[in-house]
Design a protein around this motif. Structure first.
Motif, mmCIF file in Angstrom:
data_model
loop_
_atom_site.group_PDB
_atom_site.id
_atom_site.type_symbol
_atom_site.label_atom_id
_atom_site.label_comp_id
_atom_site.label_asym_id
_atom_site.label_seq_id
_atom_site.Cartn_x
_atom_site.Cartn_y
_atom_site.Cartn_z
ATOM 1 N N PHE A 108 0.825 -1.205 0.000
ATOM 2 C CA PHE A 108 0.000 0.000 0.000
ATOM 3 C C PHE A 108 0.861 1.258 0.000
ATOM 4 O O PHE A 108 2.021 1.230 0.425
ATOM 5 N N HIS A 109 0.242 2.383 -0.398
ATOM 6 C CA HIS A 109 0.854 3.715 -0.288
ATOM 7 C C HIS A 109 2.249 3.739 -0.915
ATOM 8 O O HIS A 109 3.204 4.232 -0.321
ATOM 9 N N ALA A 110 2.364 3.190 -2.102
ATOM 10 C CA ALA A 110 3.655 2.881 -2.716
ATOM 11 C C ALA A 110 4.273 4.061 -3.454
ATOM 12 O O ALA A 110 4.455 4.045 -4.662
ATOM 13 N N THR A 111 4.572 5.094 -2.714
ATOM 14 C CA THR A 111 5.307 6.220 -3.278
ATOM 15 C C THR A 111 6.528 6.487 -2.414
ATOM 16 O O THR A 111 6.569 6.101 -1.240
ATOM 17 N N GLY A 112 7.530 7.124 -2.987
ATOM 18 C CA GLY A 112 8.699 7.595 -2.249
ATOM 19 C C GLY A 112 9.321 6.570 -1.336
ATOM 20 O O GLY A 112 9.697 5.470 -1.754
ATOM 21 N N GLY A 153 -0.839 -8.903 9.849
ATOM 22 C CA GLY A 153 0.126 -7.819 9.722
ATOM 23 C C GLY A 153 1.342 -8.185 8.895
ATOM 24 O O GLY A 153 2.014 -7.324 8.336
ATOM 25 N N ALA A 154 1.638 -9.482 8.803
ATOM 26 C CA ALA A 154 2.789 -9.958 8.029
ATOM 27 C C ALA A 154 2.412 -10.350 6.601
ATOM 28 O O ALA A 154 3.268 -10.782 5.836
ATOM 29 N N ASN A 155 1.152 -10.188 6.233
ATOM 30 C CA ASN A 155 0.664 -10.609 4.915
ATOM 31 C C ASN A 155 1.387 -9.837 3.812
ATOM 32 O O ASN A 155 1.210 -8.628 3.688
ATOM 33 N N PRO A 156 2.169 -10.525 2.979
ATOM 34 C CA PRO A 156 2.852 -9.825 1.892
ATOM 35 C C PRO A 156 1.955 -9.576 0.676
ATOM 36 O O PRO A 156 2.373 -8.905 -0.266
ATOM 37 N N CYS A 169 -6.742 -9.933 3.862
ATOM 38 C CA CYS A 169 -6.674 -9.725 5.313
ATOM 39 C C CYS A 169 -7.640 -8.633 5.779
ATOM 40 O O CYS A 169 -7.979 -8.578 6.966
ATOM 41 N N HIS A 170 -8.141 -7.809 4.860
ATOM 42 C CA HIS A 170 -9.141 -6.810 5.233
ATOM 43 C C HIS A 170 -10.453 -7.461 5.663
ATOM 44 O O HIS A 170 -11.272 -6.812 6.311
ATOM 45 N N ARG A 171 -10.645 -8.740 5.367
ATOM 46 C CA ARG A 171 -11.878 -9.448 5.737
ATOM 47 C C ARG A 171 -11.831 -10.028 7.153
ATOM 48 O O ARG A 171 -12.777 -10.668 7.580
ATOM 49 N N VAL A 172 -10.750 -9.803 7.880
ATOM 50 C CA VAL A 172 -10.620 -10.321 9.246
ATOM 51 C C VAL A 172 -10.937 -9.183 10.215
ATOM 52 O O VAL A 172 -10.322 -8.114 10.160
ATOM 53 N N VAL A 173 -11.914 -9.432 11.079
ATOM 54 C CA VAL A 173 -12.416 -8.402 11.989
ATOM 55 C C VAL A 173 -12.469 -8.937 13.421
ATOM 56 O O VAL A 173 -12.313 -10.136 13.646
ATOM 57 N N GLY A 206 -2.716 -3.061 8.147
ATOM 58 C CA GLY A 206 -1.436 -2.488 7.753
ATOM 59 C C GLY A 206 -1.550 -1.344 6.768
ATOM 60 O O GLY A 206 -0.699 -0.469 6.728
ATOM 61 N N GLY A 207 -2.597 -1.325 5.978
ATOM 62 C CA GLY A 207 -2.799 -0.253 5.007
ATOM 63 C C GLY A 207 -3.541 0.936 5.583
ATOM 64 O O GLY A 207 -3.823 1.890 4.870
ATOM 65 N N GLY A 208 -3.881 0.871 6.875
ATOM 66 C CA GLY A 208 -4.645 1.936 7.526
ATOM 67 C C GLY A 208 -6.121 1.581 7.590
ATOM 68 O O GLY A 208 -6.651 0.882 6.724
ATOM 69 N N LEU A 209 -6.771 2.068 8.640
ATOM 70 C CA LEU A 209 -8.182 1.715 8.842
ATOM 71 C C LEU A 209 -9.085 2.266 7.749
ATOM 72 O O LEU A 209 -10.063 1.618 7.370
ATOM 73 N N GLU A 210 -8.774 3.443 7.211
ATOM 74 C CA GLU A 210 -9.608 3.982 6.140
ATOM 75 C C GLU A 210 -9.532 3.097 4.899
ATOM 76 O O GLU A 210 -10.534 2.858 4.228
#
Length: 184
Positions: A37-41, A139-142, A149-153, A163-167
């Motif tokens: 995620f957020h793959a800049t810089g 959290g270790a999901n590559p 992993c967003h489906r785990v609550v 890991g990508g942020g709650l939003e």
């Protein structure tokens, strides 16, 4: 290591735009190996450095690589609402043991539009007391998004961490119809 084995471990990468921001995708001859995620810089650079050290070869920027083409196509279809699952070869070499077991169960056993609790996922892999360890595996999901992993609550209805942020997690769950779309 022979040349053919070395070629299998070399990764190609590209950054693609998505509804949740830029994603870095990397693949080896075995399959998709990383989604970041957020793959800049600095995030992109750290991801590539870590990937190179784990695979033993510097990743090569190759946005037109056939190794990435299908992943790029399927992710675009997913974000457009035209695809509910991924049919991609995956390179699981960056994850092992319990974490790999949990992520494989998640990938095969929790469909689009559904969620599972950390404890439920722990029970599915035969470790009923390992809910916290499941959280660490998430959290270790590559391969986030593709291995969802967003489906785990949380069992109490909380959204849990991501890991990508709650939003980002909220956006992915809304895309899949689990949460309502944000008002603005």
């Amino acid at each position: 290591m022979n040349a053919n084995a070395q070629d299998q471990r070399a990764a190609v990468w590209a950054v693609v735009d998505s509804d949740i921001g830029p994603l870095l995708l990397a693949a080896t001859g075995e399959g998709l190996v990383t989604v970041a995620f957020h793959a800049t810089g600095a995030v992109r650079d750290r991801t590539l450095d870590r990937l190179g050290s784990r695979l033993g070869a510097e990743p090569v920027h190759a946005p037109d690589s056939p190794l990435l083409a299908e992943a790029i196509r399927q992710l675009a279809a997913y974000f457009a609402g035209d695809r509910s699952d991924f049919e991609l070869p995956l390179d699981w070499s960056l994850i092992s043991g319990f974490n790999r077991q949990v992520l494989r169960e998640l990938a095969s056993g929790v469909p689009y539009g559904a969620v599972v609790g950390y404890g439920d996922l722990a029970r599915r892999v035969g470790q009923p007391g390992a809910a916290q360890a499941v959280g660490l595996a998430m959290g270790a999901n590559p391969l986030p998004v593709v291995v969802p992993c967003h489906r785990v609550v949380e069992s109490d209805g909380g959204i849990g961490g991501f890991g990508g942020g709650l939003e980002t997690k909220r956006q992915l769950l809304a895309l899949e119809g689990v949460l309502p779309q944000p008002l603005f």
